[in-house]
Design a protein around this motif. Structure first.
Motif, PDB file in Angstrom:
ATOM      1  N   LEU A  16     -19.255  -6.884  88.335  1.00  0.00           N
ATOM      2  CA  LEU A  16     -18.382  -6.560  87.197  1.00  0.00           C
ATOM      3  C   LEU A  16     -19.200  -6.123  85.977  1.00  0.00           C
ATOM      4  N   LEU A  17     -20.306  -6.802  85.741  1.00  0.00           N
ATOM      5  CA  LEU A  17     -21.147  -6.446  84.594  1.00  0.00           C
ATOM      6  C   LEU A  17     -21.793  -5.075  84.774  1.00  0.00           C
ATOM      7  N   GLU A  23     -19.644   1.960  82.191  1.00  0.00           N
ATOM      8  CA  GLU A  23     -18.590   2.458  81.301  1.00  0.00           C
ATOM      9  C   GLU A  23     -19.086   2.572  79.861  1.00  0.00           C
ATOM     10  N   LEU A  24     -19.804   1.565  79.408  1.00  0.00           N
ATOM     11  CA  LEU A  24     -20.315   1.583  78.031  1.00  0.00           C
ATOM     12  C   LEU A  24     -21.374   2.671  77.844  1.00  0.00           C
ATOM     13  N   THR A  25     -22.185   2.894  78.859  1.00  0.00           N
ATOM     14  CA  THR A  25     -23.186   3.958  78.786  1.00  0.00           C
ATOM     15  C   THR A  25     -22.508   5.313  78.644  1.00  0.00           C
ATOM     16  N   THR A  26     -21.439   5.537  79.372  1.00  0.00           N
ATOM     17  CA  THR A  26     -20.688   6.789  79.277  1.00  0.00           C
ATOM     18  C   THR A  26     -20.098   6.953  77.880  1.00  0.00           C
TER      19      THR A  26
END
Length: 90
Positions: A16-17, A23-26
């Motif tokens: 999950l992490l 997602e955060l990198t994108t």
């Protein structure tokens, strides 16, 4: 809880992490692209640039060329330009 169950739970949490990191990198990459755009690198109008930002290659305003003389090569009235009026007489 047995060791296998603990490891499985930990592996699930790690998965999950990793998804969240991707997602955060994108999102960060998209924000960096937005920050690097101004009117000179996009189809946005110059008025959308923030204050203090000037596109590369923008011309300097004439008034910054010299104090009181905005046209280089043209004498200012106080220096005897043709057609300049002298002091007002009473």
């Amino acid at each position: 809880m047995c060791l296998r169950a603990q490891l499985a739970a930990r592996d699930g949490r790690i998965d999950l992490l990793l998804v969240q990191i991707a997602e955060l990198t994108t999102q960060v990459q998209a924000l960096v692209l937005r920050l690097s755009k101004d009117s000179s690198t996009s189809s946005k109008p110059p008025s959308s640039d923030g204050p203090g930002k000037r596109p590369r290659g923008a011309q300097t305003a004439l008034r910054t060329l010299g104090a009181g003389n905005s046209c280089p090569g043209v004498p200012s009235p106080e220096h005897g330009a043709p057609g300049a009026h002298g002091p007002v007489r009473a």
